[in-house]
Design a protein around this motif. Sequence first.
Motif, PDB file in Angstrom:
ATOM      1  N   TYR A 114       0.802  -1.226   0.000  1.00 25.70           N
ATOM      2  CA  TYR A 114       0.000   0.000   0.000  1.00 25.70           C
ATOM      3  C   TYR A 114       0.836   1.280   0.000  1.00 25.70           C
TER       4      TYR A 114
ATOM      5  N   ASN B 209      -2.316  -7.134  -2.778  1.00 26.01           N
ATOM      6  CA  ASN B 209      -3.776  -6.969  -2.725  1.00 26.01           C
ATOM      7  C   ASN B 209      -4.195  -6.055  -3.871  1.00 26.01           C
TER       8      ASN B 209
ATOM      9  N   ALA C  18      -6.625  -4.230  -4.118  1.00 24.55           N
ATOM     10  CA  ALA C  18      -7.123  -2.935  -3.643  1.00 24.55           C
ATOM     11  C   ALA C  18      -6.077  -1.843  -3.831  1.00 24.55           C
ATOM     12  N   TYR C  19      -4.807  -2.258  -3.941  1.00 23.20           N
ATOM     13  CA  TYR C  19      -3.714  -1.309  -4.166  1.00 23.20           C
ATOM     14  C   TYR C  19      -3.243  -1.346  -5.619  1.00 23.20           C
ATOM     15  N   ARG C  20      -4.129  -1.695  -6.506  1.00 19.51           N
ATOM     16  CA  ARG C  20      -3.738  -1.882  -7.901  1.00 19.51           C
ATOM     17  C   ARG C  20      -3.202  -0.604  -8.533  1.00 19.51           C
TER      18      ARG C  20
ATOM     19  N   TRP D  24      -8.294  -9.536  -2.436  1.00 17.55           N
ATOM     20  CA  TRP D  24      -8.379  -8.182  -2.977  1.00 17.55           C
ATOM     21  C   TRP D  24      -8.353  -7.138  -1.867  1.00 17.55           C
ATOM     22  N   THR D  25      -9.045  -7.395  -0.753  1.00 14.26           N
ATOM     23  CA  THR D  25      -9.284  -6.345   0.249  1.00 14.26           C
ATOM     24  C   THR D  25      -8.448  -6.444   1.517  1.00 14.26           C
TER      25      THR D  25
ATOM     26  N   ASP E 199     -13.663 -12.273  -2.829  1.00 17.06           N
ATOM     27  CA  ASP E 199     -12.424 -11.561  -2.519  1.00 17.06           C
ATOM     28  C   ASP E 199     -11.214 -12.240  -3.159  1.00 17.06           C
TER      29      ASP E 199
ATOM     30  N   ASN F 299      -9.204 -10.911  -6.836  1.00 16.98           N
ATOM     31  CA  ASN F 299      -7.763 -10.702  -6.844  1.00 16.98           C
ATOM     32  C   ASN F 299      -7.084 -11.545  -7.922  1.00 16.98           C
TER      33      ASN F 299
END
Length: 220
Positions: A34, A58, A60-62, A88-89, A104, A108
């Motif tokens: 992150y 993750n 979510a930090y793509r 993913w989260t 989830d 991912n």
Amino acid sequence: MSAPIPSPYPGRPVVVSHAPSRTRRIALTIDDGYDATTVAGYVAFAQRSKIPITFSPNGAYRAIWDRHAEALRPLVETGQLQIGNHTWTHKNLLYETDTAIRADVEKNEQWIQQTFGITSRPWFRPPYGAHNHHVDGLAGELGYTRILLWDGSFGDSTLLTPQQLIGLAQQYLQPGTIMLGHANHLTVLGLFDQIEQLIEQRQLEPVTLDTMFGTSRAVG
């Protein structure tokens, strides 16, 4: 050119936290991602050192990881880098519904395939290391038959001083260790040379999980 991505092979999951036999091999496994500067630092370290690493990012930090896809894909294709699934989260799956867990993990995986041209199967690292037989079983149904834990850590899921982090590296970088790190805090960026020297001094051989356990991206 990336090989075709295989279909899932559901099966009974096995929990993994150490090399399968006596060896001087170690597996460096780096999660999350992150912090943009730390991710960039790890990418540069991988390119410079040629050390095998298994990243479990993750999605979510793509926004951070995607900017390095062009640099990482060739390293993935040559087998220097491997990508595992960390959801993913990054939620604690012990408190999630079956439907949420599957979504989830699968979201991912879809991102990993699109971004890195590879499957993360059969390797699944549960966020926080939080898992039980039920969570493992759900992962196994999706083709994640290796539940990835660890037996050594840089301790950098939180912010450490350089002295604390290198102290943990000295403690845990031993033959057969699966080492856990995170691409979240800047401290490690100033320690790559010391970590590399420690690996060399101890005559350790960094490898991906595929190499350590005989798994394959071509099989998934």
